[in-house]
Scaffold this motif. Structure first.
Motif, PDB file in Angstrom:
ATOM      1  N   ILE A 122       0.816  -1.215   0.000  1.00  0.00           N
ATOM      2  CA  ILE A 122       0.000   0.000   0.000  1.00  0.00           C
ATOM      3  C   ILE A 122       0.848   1.262   0.000  1.00  0.00           C
ATOM      4  O   ILE A 122       0.432   2.321  -0.493  1.00  0.00           O
ATOM      5  CB  ILE A 122      -0.968   0.006   1.217  1.00  0.00           C
ATOM      6  N   GLU A 123       2.077   1.190   0.532  1.00  0.00           N
ATOM      7  CA  GLU A 123       2.949   2.365   0.579  1.00  0.00           C
ATOM      8  C   GLU A 123       3.685   2.604  -0.735  1.00  0.00           C
ATOM      9  O   GLU A 123       4.300   3.657  -0.917  1.00  0.00           O
ATOM     10  CB  GLU A 123       3.972   2.217   1.715  1.00  0.00           C
ATOM     11  N   PHE A 124       3.641   1.647  -1.630  1.00  0.00           N
ATOM     12  CA  PHE A 124       4.377   1.761  -2.889  1.00  0.00           C
ATOM     13  C   PHE A 124       4.040   3.037  -3.670  1.00  0.00           C
ATOM     14  O   PHE A 124       4.949   3.775  -4.068  1.00  0.00           O
ATOM     15  CB  PHE A 124       4.107   0.515  -3.740  1.00  0.00           C
ATOM     16  N   PRO A 125       2.742   3.358  -3.908  1.00  0.00           N
ATOM     17  CA  PRO A 125       2.438   4.584  -4.656  1.00  0.00           C
ATOM     18  C   PRO A 125       2.947   5.843  -3.956  1.00  0.00           C
ATOM     19  O   PRO A 125       3.459   6.755  -4.611  1.00  0.00           O
ATOM     20  CB  PRO A 125       0.899   4.572  -4.728  1.00  0.00           C
ATOM     21  N   ASN A 126       2.815   5.898  -2.634  1.00  0.00           N
ATOM     22  CA  ASN A 126       3.287   7.079  -1.896  1.00  0.00           C
ATOM     23  C   ASN A 126       4.793   7.264  -2.015  1.00  0.00           C
ATOM     24  O   ASN A 126       5.306   8.393  -2.030  1.00  0.00           O
ATOM     25  CB  ASN A 126       2.914   6.962  -0.412  1.00  0.00           C
ATOM     26  N   ASP A 127       5.523   6.144  -2.117  1.00  0.00           N
ATOM     27  CA  ASP A 127       6.977   6.213  -2.208  1.00  0.00           C
ATOM     28  C   ASP A 127       7.453   6.767  -3.544  1.00  0.00           C
ATOM     29  O   ASP A 127       8.632   7.097  -3.704  1.00  0.00           O
ATOM     30  CB  ASP A 127       7.584   4.823  -1.983  1.00  0.00           C
ATOM     31  N   LEU A 128       6.543   6.862  -4.513  1.00  0.00           N
ATOM     32  CA  LEU A 128       6.903   7.384  -5.839  1.00  0.00           C
ATOM     33  C   LEU A 128       6.324   8.777  -6.109  1.00  0.00           C
ATOM     34  O   LEU A 128       6.493   9.314  -7.202  1.00  0.00           O
ATOM     35  CB  LEU A 128       6.406   6.426  -6.934  1.00  0.00           C
ATOM     36  N   LEU A 129       5.659   9.355  -5.111  1.00  0.00           N
ATOM     37  CA  LEU A 129       4.968  10.630  -5.317  1.00  0.00           C
ATOM     38  C   LEU A 129       5.884  11.717  -5.856  1.00  0.00           C
ATOM     39  O   LEU A 129       5.614  12.326  -6.886  1.00  0.00           O
ATOM     40  CB  LEU A 129       4.339  11.104  -3.997  1.00  0.00           C
ATOM     41  N   GLN A 130       6.957  11.977  -5.145  1.00  0.00           N
ATOM     42  CA  GLN A 130       7.832  13.084  -5.520  1.00  0.00           C
ATOM     43  C   GLN A 130       8.554  12.825  -6.844  1.00  0.00           C
ATOM     44  O   GLN A 130       8.723  13.735  -7.658  1.00  0.00           O
ATOM     45  CB  GLN A 130       8.858  13.340  -4.403  1.00  0.00           C
ATOM     46  N   GLU A 131       8.969  11.580  -7.034  1.00  0.00           N
ATOM     47  CA  GLU A 131       9.713  11.244  -8.251  1.00  0.00           C
ATOM     48  C   GLU A 131       8.858  11.430  -9.500  1.00  0.00           C
ATOM     49  O   GLU A 131       9.322  11.966 -10.515  1.00  0.00           O
ATOM     50  CB  GLU A 131      10.226   9.802  -8.172  1.00  0.00           C
ATOM     51  N   LEU A 132       7.581  11.010  -9.435  1.00  0.00           N
ATOM     52  CA  LEU A 132       6.699  11.153 -10.586  1.00  0.00           C
ATOM     53  C   LEU A 132       6.229  12.591 -10.752  1.00  0.00           C
ATOM     54  O   LEU A 132       5.918  13.025 -11.865  1.00  0.00           O
ATOM     55  CB  LEU A 132       5.489  10.218 -10.437  1.00  0.00           C
ATOM     56  N   ASP A 133       6.169  13.326  -9.659  1.00  0.00           N
ATOM     57  CA  ASP A 133       5.713  14.714  -9.716  1.00  0.00           C
ATOM     58  C   ASP A 133       6.811  15.644 -10.237  1.00  0.00           C
ATOM     59  O   ASP A 133       6.606  16.425 -11.169  1.00  0.00           O
ATOM     60  CB  ASP A 133       5.257  15.159  -8.319  1.00  0.00           C
ATOM     61  N   LYS A 134       8.007  15.528  -9.646  1.00  0.00           N
ATOM     62  CA  LYS A 134       9.114  16.420 -10.008  1.00  0.00           C
ATOM     63  C   LYS A 134       9.973  15.871 -11.139  1.00  0.00           C
ATOM     64  O   LYS A 134      10.800  16.575 -11.698  1.00  0.00           O
ATOM     65  CB  LYS A 134       9.987  16.674  -8.784  1.00  0.00           C
ATOM     66  N   MET A 135       9.778  14.580 -11.454  1.00  0.00           N
ATOM     67  CA  MET A 135      10.571  13.919 -12.493  1.00  0.00           C
ATOM     68  C   MET A 135      12.066  13.998 -12.194  1.00  0.00           C
ATOM     69  O   MET A 135      12.883  14.271 -13.070  1.00  0.00           O
ATOM     70  CB  MET A 135      10.262  14.507 -13.875  1.00  0.00           C
ATOM     71  N   GLU A 136      12.398  13.745 -10.937  1.00  0.00           N
ATOM     72  CA  GLU A 136      13.794  13.682 -10.530  1.00  0.00           C
ATOM     73  C   GLU A 136      13.902  12.922  -9.215  1.00  0.00           C
ATOM     74  O   GLU A 136      12.919  12.760  -8.492  1.00  0.00           O
ATOM     75  CB  GLU A 136      14.391  15.083 -10.368  1.00  0.00           C
ATOM     76  N   PHE A 137      15.106  12.432  -8.924  1.00  0.00           N
ATOM     77  CA  PHE A 137      15.359  11.784  -7.635  1.00  0.00           C
ATOM     78  C   PHE A 137      16.836  11.886  -7.305  1.00  0.00           C
ATOM     79  O   PHE A 137      17.683  12.113  -8.191  1.00  0.00           O
ATOM     80  CB  PHE A 137      14.897  10.322  -7.633  1.00  0.00           C
ATOM     81  N   GLU A 161      -7.418  -3.939  -7.112  1.00  0.00           N
ATOM     82  CA  GLU A 161      -7.309  -4.904  -6.017  1.00  0.00           C
ATOM     83  C   GLU A 161      -7.098  -4.197  -4.679  1.00  0.00           C
ATOM     84  O   GLU A 161      -7.436  -4.733  -3.632  1.00  0.00           O
ATOM     85  CB  GLU A 161      -6.160  -5.873  -6.282  1.00  0.00           C
ATOM     86  N   LYS A 162      -6.517  -2.990  -4.735  1.00  0.00           N
ATOM     87  CA  LYS A 162      -6.306  -2.187  -3.524  1.00  0.00           C
ATOM     88  C   LYS A 162      -6.697  -0.751  -3.820  1.00  0.00           C
ATOM     89  O   LYS A 162      -6.596  -0.292  -4.959  1.00  0.00           O
ATOM     90  CB  LYS A 162      -4.832  -2.205  -3.096  1.00  0.00           C
ATOM     91  N   GLU A 163      -7.125  -0.039  -2.786  1.00  0.00           N
ATOM     92  CA  GLU A 163      -7.377   1.394  -2.912  1.00  0.00           C
ATOM     93  C   GLU A 163      -6.037   2.126  -2.955  1.00  0.00           C
ATOM     94  O   GLU A 163      -5.123   1.810  -2.198  1.00  0.00           O
ATOM     95  CB  GLU A 163      -8.202   1.893  -1.715  1.00  0.00           C
ATOM     96  N   LEU A 164      -5.921   3.073  -3.848  1.00  0.00           N
ATOM     97  CA  LEU A 164      -4.696   3.849  -3.957  1.00  0.00           C
ATOM     98  C   LEU A 164      -4.807   5.121  -3.113  1.00  0.00           C
ATOM     99  O   LEU A 164      -5.896   5.679  -2.972  1.00  0.00           O
ATOM    100  CB  LEU A 164      -4.429   4.201  -5.423  1.00  0.00           C
TER     101      LEU A 164
END
Length: 278
Positions: A122-137, A161-164
């Motif tokens: 369930i934490e997987f999408p949250n862990d990608l928030l900034q990277e997908l938003d700012k397009m950098e890491f 299958e899960k709520e995002l």
């Protein structure tokens, strides 16, 4: 860049609008829908339509967000240091680039498919928030920031299958692929089985939609399954009359449509009751 569908993929007007809106907004396109409705294929067809490369990241239950960025192989570096290898002095030799890194450093615009994101934790999408938003890491081991040279077209699929998380949903353009109606399904079949006889197609699709609408069905057959079924019917040179001559409930070669014993038993009971009423 405008997506208009392709010769091998029937895109409805609302789907075309959603894809182009996500491209214009430079937001990830989150695509939901029943399994087998063409979510993964959509990303491939967008890449084909726009003439660009696709990078595919298939998500599993054990996948971590960090794997999409990079992984640091500390074990290999320790082993190499014990062996006295020169590579050990450059930590970059032990950084394994992930799919996001690959998409970010591409010299051209690409389609990045993050397939079945709801399979992960369930934490997987949250862990990608900034990277997908700012397009950098940031790469901590090297002290460098990886920025997207060309912002990729990001397609994210989910089978619900899960709520995002809400924070993740806010950053996406959302589209739900509705199950095709009879007219759209005919167009899809024509792409995959051109020239199929009208009478056979009408009878087969009528039986297919009747099965989907049956109360108590555990797994409804999908678009990909009806295409497989039609392929079998054509291979067996069956006619509309052959289909009509089946049992009252179970169609010919039903194993292509019904994928568990509960559903087969359901239709067997319906057939048995239908025979008893004659």
């Amino acid at each position: 860049m405008k997506f208009q569908g392709t010769e091998s993929y029937v895109a409805t007007d609302d789907l075309t609008i959603a894809v182009n809106a996500a491209v214009t907004l430079e937001r990830p396109l989150l695509v939901k829908g029943e399994p087998g409705t063409g979510k993964t294929e959509l990303a491939k067809q967008i890449a084909t339509s726009l003439g660009i490369r696709m990078i595919e990241w298939n998500i599993k239950s054990t996948t971590r967000a960090q794997q999409g960025l990079y992984e640091y192989d500390a074990v290999s570096r320790l082993r190499d240091s014990q062996l006295g290898k020169e590579e050990v002095h450059d930590v970059a030799n032990y950084i394994r680039k992930g799919k996001l890194w690959e998409a970010f450093e591409a010299g051209e615009k690409v389609v990045l498919l993050i397939d079945e994101i709801d399979k992960a934790d369930i934490e997987f999408p949250n862990d990608l928030l900034q990277e997908l938003d700012k397009m950098e890491f940031f790469v901590y081991e090297t002290g460098k920031t990886v920025k997207a040279v060309n912002r990729p077209i990001v397609i994210i699929t989910s089978n619900n299958e899960k709520e995002l998380p809400d924070a993740f949903l806010r950053r996406c353009f959302f589209h739900y692929i509705r199950f095709p109606d009879m007219e759209t399904m005919r167009a899809i079949v024509e792409v995959h089985h051109p020239g199929i006889k009208e009478q056979l197609l009408t009878t087969a699709l009528t039986q297919f939609f009747d099965i989907r609408e049956q109360a108590g069905l555990k797994k409804k057959p999908s678009t990909s399954e009806v295409l497989d079924w039609l392929k079998l019917l054509l291979a067996e040179d069956m006619t509309a009359e052959d289909l009509k001559s089946g049992t009252a409930a179970l169609p010919k070669l039903h194993g292509a449509l019904l994928k568990n014993e509960q559903d087969v038993h359901l239709f067997e009971r319906i057939a048995f009751m239908a025979r008893g009423q004659r």
